[in-house]
Design a protein around this motif. Structure first.
Motif, short mmCIF file in Angstrom:
data_model
loop_
_atom_site.label_atom_id
_atom_site.label_comp_id
_atom_site.label_asym_id
_atom_site.label_seq_id
_atom_site.Cartn_x
_atom_site.Cartn_y
_atom_site.Cartn_z
N ALA A 1 -10.62 66.45 -12.90
CA ALA A 1 -9.34 65.78 -13.14
C ALA A 1 -8.25 66.65 -12.55
CB ALA A 1 -9.12 65.58 -14.64
N LEU A 2 -7.54 66.12 -11.57
CA LEU A 2 -6.57 66.92 -10.81
C LEU A 2 -5.14 66.74 -11.29
CD1 LEU A 2 -8.07 66.26 -7.26
CD2 LEU A 2 -8.53 68.17 -8.81
N GLY A 3 -4.92 65.86 -12.25
CA GLY A 3 -3.58 65.69 -12.79
C GLY A 3 -2.73 64.69 -12.04
N SER A 4 -1.45 64.65 -12.39
CA SER A 4 -0.56 63.59 -11.92
C SER A 4 0.39 64.00 -10.80
CB SER A 4 0.27 63.08 -13.11
OG SER A 4 1.05 64.13 -13.66
N ARG A 5 0.23 65.19 -10.25
CA ARG A 5 1.17 65.64 -9.22
C ARG A 5 1.19 64.70 -8.02
NH1 ARG A 5 1.21 71.84 -7.49
NH2 ARG A 5 1.91 71.90 -9.66
N ALA A 6 0.01 64.26 -7.58
CA ALA A 6 -0.05 63.35 -6.42
C ALA A 6 0.61 62.02 -6.75
CB ALA A 6 -1.50 63.13 -6.00
N GLY A 7 0.44 61.55 -7.99
CA GLY A 7 1.08 60.31 -8.40
C GLY A 7 2.60 60.43 -8.41
N ASP B 1 -1.65 52.04 -5.14
CA ASP B 1 -3.09 51.77 -5.10
C ASP B 1 -3.70 52.25 -3.78
OD1 ASP B 1 -5.52 50.25 -6.22
OD2 ASP B 1 -5.27 49.30 -4.27
N GLU B 2 -3.00 52.01 -2.68
CA GLU B 2 -3.49 52.45 -1.38
C GLU B 2 -3.60 53.98 -1.32
OE1 GLU B 2 -4.18 50.79 2.02
OE2 GLU B 2 -4.97 49.66 0.32
N ARG B 3 -2.59 54.66 -1.82
CA ARG B 3 -2.60 56.12 -1.76
C ARG B 3 -3.66 56.70 -2.69
NH1 ARG B 3 1.12 58.82 0.91
NH2 ARG B 3 1.10 60.58 -0.55
N GLN B 4 -3.84 56.10 -3.85
CA GLN B 4 -4.87 56.59 -4.77
C GLN B 4 -6.26 56.39 -4.19
OE1 GLN B 4 -4.22 54.58 -8.49
NE2 GLN B 4 -2.36 55.73 -8.95
N ARG B 5 -6.51 55.22 -3.63
CA ARG B 5 -7.81 54.96 -3.01
C ARG B 5 -8.06 55.92 -1.85
NH1 ARG B 5 -10.31 49.97 -4.05
NH2 ARG B 5 -9.15 48.63 -5.49
N GLU C 1 -11.26 52.73 -6.84
CA GLU C 1 -10.21 52.60 -7.85
C GLU C 1 -10.62 53.33 -9.13
OE1 GLU C 1 -7.47 49.10 -9.91
OE2 GLU C 1 -9.38 48.58 -8.97
N THR C 2 -11.87 53.16 -9.55
CA THR C 2 -12.35 53.83 -10.75
C THR C 2 -12.43 55.34 -10.53
OG1 THR C 2 -13.67 51.87 -11.27
CG2 THR C 2 -14.20 53.89 -12.45
N LEU C 3 -12.89 55.74 -9.35
CA LEU C 3 -12.96 57.17 -9.04
C LEU C 3 -11.57 57.80 -9.06
CD1 LEU C 3 -14.37 59.73 -8.08
CD2 LEU C 3 -14.31 58.81 -5.74
N ALA C 4 -10.58 57.09 -8.53
CA ALA C 4 -9.21 57.61 -8.52
C ALA C 4 -8.70 57.83 -9.94
CB ALA C 4 -8.29 56.65 -7.77
N MET C 5 -9.07 56.96 -10.86
CA MET C 5 -8.64 57.12 -12.25
C MET C 5 -9.19 58.41 -12.85
SD MET C 5 -9.00 53.18 -13.60
CE MET C 5 -8.64 53.64 -15.30
#
Length: 244
Positions: free
Chosen positions: A154-160, A212-216, A102-106
């Motif tokens: 830092a890859l940005g917010s496109r995936a989000g 959360d699942e996709r970010q992890r 979770e922290t790594l995803a941030m």
């Protein structure tokens, strides 16, 4: 059939993961659909199965099937871990690292102009790029030591943003889905999307778990590309204060 995760169930699940209690983890997983917590609980279940905890092999098989069916990024890497834990495949040649996904995803999904960071390979701790304290013993000459630090871009917010699109496709309420599609158009999409969901507590909770699942999963996939996998150890016997 278990319909969804309530707050008490999620609290019990996270508590079992935090205390590294395999017995409590397996009990907590009966309180909601496992498909919604595969990345969150997967390492714990794989660890419990590898240690031969009663009931863990059956839960591992359930997780493996759900991962293969779902196919999010990072699911295949976790599926490989289950295959190894149950003896169906060789152990992946990845170095275990006690990192919090979770922290790594941030760090990975922050603003490229402001975020990113590094992982301390000796502890697994994640540190933002702009921090004055990198832990004990981190003298200036050690800050760039590749044997100790793993750089995190830092890859940005496109995936989000893509997460929001995919979630909308799964919303059963046509009216809500329509409002959400309008909300994600143009600048300020994330804020408007969350404002719309704020009026529907159940959908907001579902989105939070979905995201959360996709970010992890993305964090796990990135970590595997760097040659590492999350490391977690579970107790075979229930510990005092287990979340049963």
């Amino acid at each position: 059939m278990v319909e969804g995760w309530g707050e008490d169930g999620l609290r019990a699940l996270r508590g079992a993961l935090h205390t590294q209690d395999g017995v409590a983890l397996l009990a907590a997983l009966r309180r909601g659909p496992v498909r919604e917590v595969l990345q969150l609980a997967g390492d714990g279940v794989a660890g419990a199965a590898a240690q031969g905890l009663p009931g863990a092999a059956e839960m591992a098989a359930l997780f493996l099937g759900a991962l293969q069916e779902r196919g999010f990024r990072g699911d295949e890497e976790l599926a490989d871990r289950f295959r190894a834990a149950t003896g169906d495949a060789a152990i992946p040649l990845l170095r275990p690292l006690a990192v919090d996904l979770e922290t790594l995803a941030m760090l990975l999904e922050g603003d490229p102009a402001e975020s990113g960071g590094r992982i301390d390979l000796s502890t697994g701790e994640c540190w933002p790029a702009f921090t004055d304290e990198l832990g004990p013993g981190s003298e200036a000459e050690e800050d760039d030591d590749p044997e100790r630090w793993l750089y995190v871009p830092a890859l940005g917010s496109r995936a989000g943003y893509r997460d929001m699109e995919l979630f909308i496709d799964e919303v059963g309420d046509a009216a809500l889905a329509g409002r959400l599609r309008i909300a994600i158009g143009g600048r300020g999409a994330f804020r408007r999307f969350k404002d719309v969901l704020a009026g529907d507590e159940r959908s907001w909770s579902r989105y939070h778990r979905f995201s959360d699942e996709r970010q992890r999963g993305r964090a796990r996939a990135w970590l595997a590309e760097e040659g590492y996998c999350p490391h977690i150890t579970f107790f075979v016997e229930p510990s005092p204060g287990s979340f049963l």
